[in-house]
Write a protein that holds these residues in place. Structure first.
Motif, PDB file in Angstrom:
ATOM      1  N   ALA A  16      48.326  44.418  40.674  1.00 24.49           N
ATOM      2  CA  ALA A  16      47.106  43.691  40.317  1.00 24.49           C
ATOM      3  C   ALA A  16      47.185  42.246  40.787  1.00 24.49           C
ATOM      4  O   ALA A  16      46.210  41.697  41.316  1.00 24.49           O
ATOM      5  N   ASN A  17      48.352  41.635  40.609  1.00 20.58           N
ATOM      6  CA  ASN A  17      48.540  40.269  41.063  1.00 20.58           C
ATOM      7  C   ASN A  17      48.402  40.165  42.580  1.00 20.58           C
ATOM      8  O   ASN A  17      47.775  39.231  43.111  1.00 20.58           O
ATOM      9  N   ALA A  18      49.000  41.133  43.297  1.00 21.94           N
ATOM     10  CA  ALA A  18      48.918  41.106  44.759  1.00 21.94           C
ATOM     11  C   ALA A  18      47.475  41.270  45.234  1.00 21.94           C
ATOM     12  O   ALA A  18      47.002  40.516  46.109  1.00 21.94           O
ATOM     13  N   PHE A  19      46.747  42.231  44.673  1.00 19.70           N
ATOM     14  CA  PHE A  19      45.356  42.444  45.080  1.00 19.70           C
ATOM     15  C   PHE A  19      44.474  41.256  44.697  1.00 19.70           C
ATOM     16  O   PHE A  19      43.553  40.899  45.439  1.00 19.70           O
ATOM     17  N   TYR A  20      44.761  40.640  43.554  1.00 19.96           N
ATOM     18  CA  TYR A  20      43.950  39.497  43.127  1.00 19.96           C
ATOM     19  C   TYR A  20      44.139  38.304  44.066  1.00 19.96           C
ATOM     20  O   TYR A  20      43.171  37.641  44.462  1.00 19.96           O
ATOM     21  N   ILE A  21      45.379  38.037  44.453  1.00 22.00           N
ATOM     22  CA  ILE A  21      45.651  36.912  45.357  1.00 22.00           C
ATOM     23  C   ILE A  21      45.057  37.171  46.739  1.00 22.00           C
ATOM     24  O   ILE A  21      44.433  36.290  47.343  1.00 22.00           O
ATOM     25  N   LEU A  22      45.262  38.405  47.254  1.00 21.53           N
ATOM     26  CA  LEU A  22      44.697  38.724  48.568  1.00 21.53           C
ATOM     27  C   LEU A  22      43.173  38.742  48.523  1.00 21.53           C
ATOM     28  O   LEU A  22      42.514  38.395  49.519  1.00 21.53           O
ATOM     29  N   GLY A  23      42.587  39.133  47.367  1.00 23.05           N
ATOM     30  CA  GLY A  23      41.132  39.126  47.251  1.00 23.05           C
ATOM     31  C   GLY A  23      40.554  37.722  47.241  1.00 23.05           C
ATOM     32  O   GLY A  23      39.433  37.504  47.710  1.00 23.05           O
ATOM     33  N   ARG A  24      41.305  36.748  46.730  1.00 25.26           N
ATOM     34  CA  ARG A  24      40.823  35.355  46.710  1.00 25.26           C
ATOM     35  C   ARG A  24      40.752  34.780  48.120  1.00 25.26           C
ATOM     36  O   ARG A  24      39.987  33.845  48.380  1.00 25.26           O
ATOM     37  N   ASN A  25      41.543  35.343  49.034  1.00 25.29           N
ATOM     38  CA  ASN A  25      41.512  34.854  50.416  1.00 25.29           C
ATOM     39  C   ASN A  25      40.287  35.338  51.176  1.00 25.29           C
ATOM     40  O   ASN A  25      40.088  34.954  52.338  1.00 25.29           O
ATOM     41  N   SER A  26      39.495  36.229  50.540  1.00 23.54           N
ATOM     42  CA  SER A  26      38.308  36.762  51.226  1.00 23.54           C
ATOM     43  C   SER A  26      37.078  35.912  50.989  1.00 23.54           C
ATOM     44  O   SER A  26      35.966  36.345  51.294  1.00 23.54           O
ATOM     45  N   ALA A  27      37.231  34.706  50.393  1.00 25.77           N
ATOM     46  CA  ALA A  27      36.098  33.801  50.150  1.00 25.77           C
ATOM     47  C   ALA A  27      35.412  33.490  51.494  1.00 25.77           C
ATOM     48  O   ALA A  27      36.079  33.387  52.530  1.00 25.77           O
ATOM     49  N   PRO A  28      34.088  33.330  51.521  1.00 26.35           N
ATOM     50  CA  PRO A  28      33.154  33.271  50.372  1.00 26.35           C
ATOM     51  C   PRO A  28      32.716  34.634  49.837  1.00 26.35           C
ATOM     52  O   PRO A  28      31.885  34.681  48.927  1.00 26.35           O
ATOM     53  N   ASN A  31      35.577  38.582  45.328  1.00 28.05           N
ATOM     54  CA  ASN A  31      36.956  39.083  45.237  1.00 28.05           C
ATOM     55  C   ASN A  31      36.924  40.597  45.041  1.00 28.05           C
ATOM     56  O   ASN A  31      36.282  41.096  44.122  1.00 28.05           O
ATOM     57  N   LEU A  32      37.621  41.329  45.931  1.00 32.51           N
ATOM     58  CA  LEU A  32      37.586  42.797  45.864  1.00 32.51           C
ATOM     59  C   LEU A  32      38.235  43.342  44.591  1.00 32.51           C
ATOM     60  O   LEU A  32      37.940  44.449  44.158  1.00 32.51           O
ATOM     61  N   ALA A  33      39.155  42.557  43.993  1.00 34.83           N
ATOM     62  CA  ALA A  33      39.853  43.021  42.790  1.00 34.83           C
ATOM     63  C   ALA A  33      39.161  42.581  41.510  1.00 34.83           C
ATOM     64  O   ALA A  33      39.577  42.998  40.425  1.00 34.83           O
ATOM     65  N   GLY A  34      38.125  41.745  41.585  1.00 35.29           N
ATOM     66  CA  GLY A  34      37.425  41.291  40.393  1.00 35.29           C
ATOM     67  C   GLY A  34      37.442  39.785  40.268  1.00 35.29           C
ATOM     68  O   GLY A  34      38.131  39.078  41.017  1.00 35.29           O
ATOM     69  N   GLU A  35      36.703  39.294  39.281  1.00 32.49           N
ATOM     70  CA  GLU A  35      36.542  37.861  39.115  1.00 32.49           C
ATOM     71  C   GLU A  35      37.711  37.221  38.381  1.00 32.49           C
ATOM     72  O   GLU A  35      37.926  36.017  38.478  1.00 32.49           O
ATOM     73  N   ASN A  36      38.496  37.989  37.621  1.00 32.10           N
ATOM     74  CA  ASN A  36      39.629  37.447  36.885  1.00 32.10           C
ATOM     75  C   ASN A  36      40.787  38.448  36.936  1.00 32.10           C
ATOM     76  O   ASN A  36      40.668  39.536  37.510  1.00 32.10           O
ATOM     77  N   LEU A  38      42.117  40.165  34.535  1.00 36.07           N
ATOM     78  CA  LEU A  38      41.882  41.400  33.785  1.00 36.07           C
ATOM     79  C   LEU A  38      41.168  42.425  34.658  1.00 36.07           C
ATOM     80  O   LEU A  38      41.517  43.618  34.649  1.00 36.07           O
ATOM     81  N   ASP A  39      40.162  41.965  35.428  1.00 36.37           N
ATOM     82  CA  ASP A  39      39.479  42.875  36.349  1.00 36.37           C
ATOM     83  C   ASP A  39      40.455  43.399  37.410  1.00 36.37           C
ATOM     84  O   ASP A  39      40.391  44.565  37.808  1.00 36.37           O
ATOM     85  N   ALA A  40      41.367  42.522  37.863  1.00 39.81           N
ATOM     86  CA  ALA A  40      42.355  42.949  38.856  1.00 39.81           C
ATOM     87  C   ALA A  40      43.311  43.989  38.274  1.00 39.81           C
ATOM     88  O   ALA A  40      43.708  44.943  38.960  1.00 39.81           O
ATOM     89  N   PHE A  41      43.672  43.817  36.995  1.00 39.21           N
ATOM     90  CA  PHE A  41      44.540  44.800  36.340  1.00 39.21           C
ATOM     91  C   PHE A  41      43.839  46.156  36.243  1.00 39.21           C
ATOM     92  O   PHE A  41      44.443  47.208  36.509  1.00 39.21           O
ATOM     93  N   ILE A  42      42.557  46.144  35.847  1.00 36.46           N
ATOM     94  CA  ILE A  42      41.788  47.393  35.767  1.00 36.46           C
ATOM     95  C   ILE A  42      41.664  48.016  37.160  1.00 36.46           C
ATOM     96  O   ILE A  42      41.773  49.244  37.321  1.00 36.46           O
ATOM     97  N   PHE A  43      41.431  47.183  38.183  1.00 41.39           N
ATOM     98  CA  PHE A  43      41.340  47.673  39.562  1.00 41.39           C
ATOM     99  C   PHE A  43      42.645  48.355  39.985  1.00 41.39           C
ATOM    100  O   PHE A  43      42.629  49.450  40.557  1.00 41.39           O
ATOM    101  N   SER A  44      43.777  47.719  39.678  1.00 33.47           N
ATOM    102  CA  SER A  44      45.080  48.295  40.032  1.00 33.47           C
ATOM    103  C   SER A  44      45.348  49.571  39.251  1.00 33.47           C
ATOM    104  O   SER A  44      45.877  50.551  39.793  1.00 33.47           O
ATOM    105  N   TYR A  45      44.985  49.585  37.960  1.00 36.23           N
ATOM    106  CA  TYR A  45      45.211  50.769  37.133  1.00 36.23           C
ATOM    107  C   TYR A  45      44.377  51.948  37.628  1.00 36.23           C
ATOM    108  O   TYR A  45      44.871  53.083  37.722  1.00 36.23           O
ATOM    109  N   LYS A  46      43.109  51.709  37.948  1.00 35.45           N
ATOM    110  CA  LYS A  46      42.249  52.777  38.451  1.00 35.45           C
ATOM    111  C   LYS A  46      42.730  53.276  39.804  1.00 35.45           C
ATOM    112  O   LYS A  46      42.680  54.485  40.079  1.00 35.45           O
ATOM    113  N   MET A  47      43.238  52.375  40.635  1.00 35.74           N
ATOM    114  CA  MET A  47      43.764  52.800  41.932  1.00 35.74           C
ATOM    115  C   MET A  47      45.021  53.648  41.751  1.00 35.74           C
ATOM    116  O   MET A  47      45.252  54.609  42.501  1.00 35.74           O
TER     117      MET A  47
END
Length: 200
Positions: A16-28, A31-36, A38-47
């Motif tokens: 979740a941490n990895a996807f969240y950090i890489l998703g922040r680089n996709s600005a503007p 974020n593919l993993a979510g806005e915070n 917690l969303d990134a954790f749910i994204f990683s868990y569902k994946m």
């Protein structure tokens, strides 16, 4: 099971941490993993459960995203979920191993609770008797600690191999005795003839 849940949570949080950090680089772009986180954790868990959401992977870090995607599906979906199936299977087998011991224990408790219904003085009124109490153990080695199916199979194979080796050694000894006896029977007449000629 506690250690498994801990390892699963650590792996899920790490991805979740990895996807969240890489998703922040996709600005503007969002974020593919979510806005915070917690969303990134749910994204990683569902994946990890097989809900593959790869629509937002087309960023400048697309190679890293696909690498983490493969690692996530390999570690969580394949390794850890198959591990929990194996743990549940071992737990079921361990319960089955102690089934007969548990049954005997419950029967003993029922006898102890209803002992007042049985009158020894009336049942053995005209008989001399000695009451002998011996511990009864269930078959199957209930006191042996559970070591898993593979170790149990390994022990069984080693014991069987040892029995076969002892049997083969016994057969070898019998064959050597028979061969020695037969050879002695064959050589004895010739030896007698030679001794007879030497004496004459």
């Amino acid at each position: 099971m506690t250690f498994f849940v801990g390892v699963l949570m650590i792996a899920t949080i790490a991805f979740a941490n990895a996807f969240y950090i890489l998703g922040r680089n996709s600005a503007p772009d969002p974020n593919l993993a979510g806005e915070n986180f917690l969303d990134a954790f749910i994204f990683s868990y569902k994946m990890g459960l097989g809900d593959f959401i790869t629509d937002g992977f087309g960023t400048r870090d697309e190679e890293f995203l696909w690498i983490f995607f493969l690692l996530d599906s390999l570690i969580i979906l394949i390794v850890l979920l198959n591990l929990v199936i194996a743990i549940m299977g071992d737990t079921f087998d361990r319960v089955q191993e102690t089934q007969e011991n548990s049954m005997l224990k419950e029967l003993t408790n029922m006898i102890r609770e209803n002992e007042f219904l049985f009158s020894r003085s009336r049942a053995f009124k005209k008989a001399k008797y000695i009451v002998v109490i011996e511990p009864e153990k269930a078959e199957g080695g209930g006191n042996i600690s559970w070591e898993g199916k593979l170790n149990q199979l390994k022990t069984f194979i080693e014991e069987s191999s040892q029995k076969h080796i002892e049997h083969l050694k016994k057969l070898q000894g019998e064959v050597e005795n028979i061969a020695g006896t037969a050879l002695e029977d064959k050589l004895k007449p010739a030896e007698d003839r030679i001794n007879h000629k030497l004496t004459t």
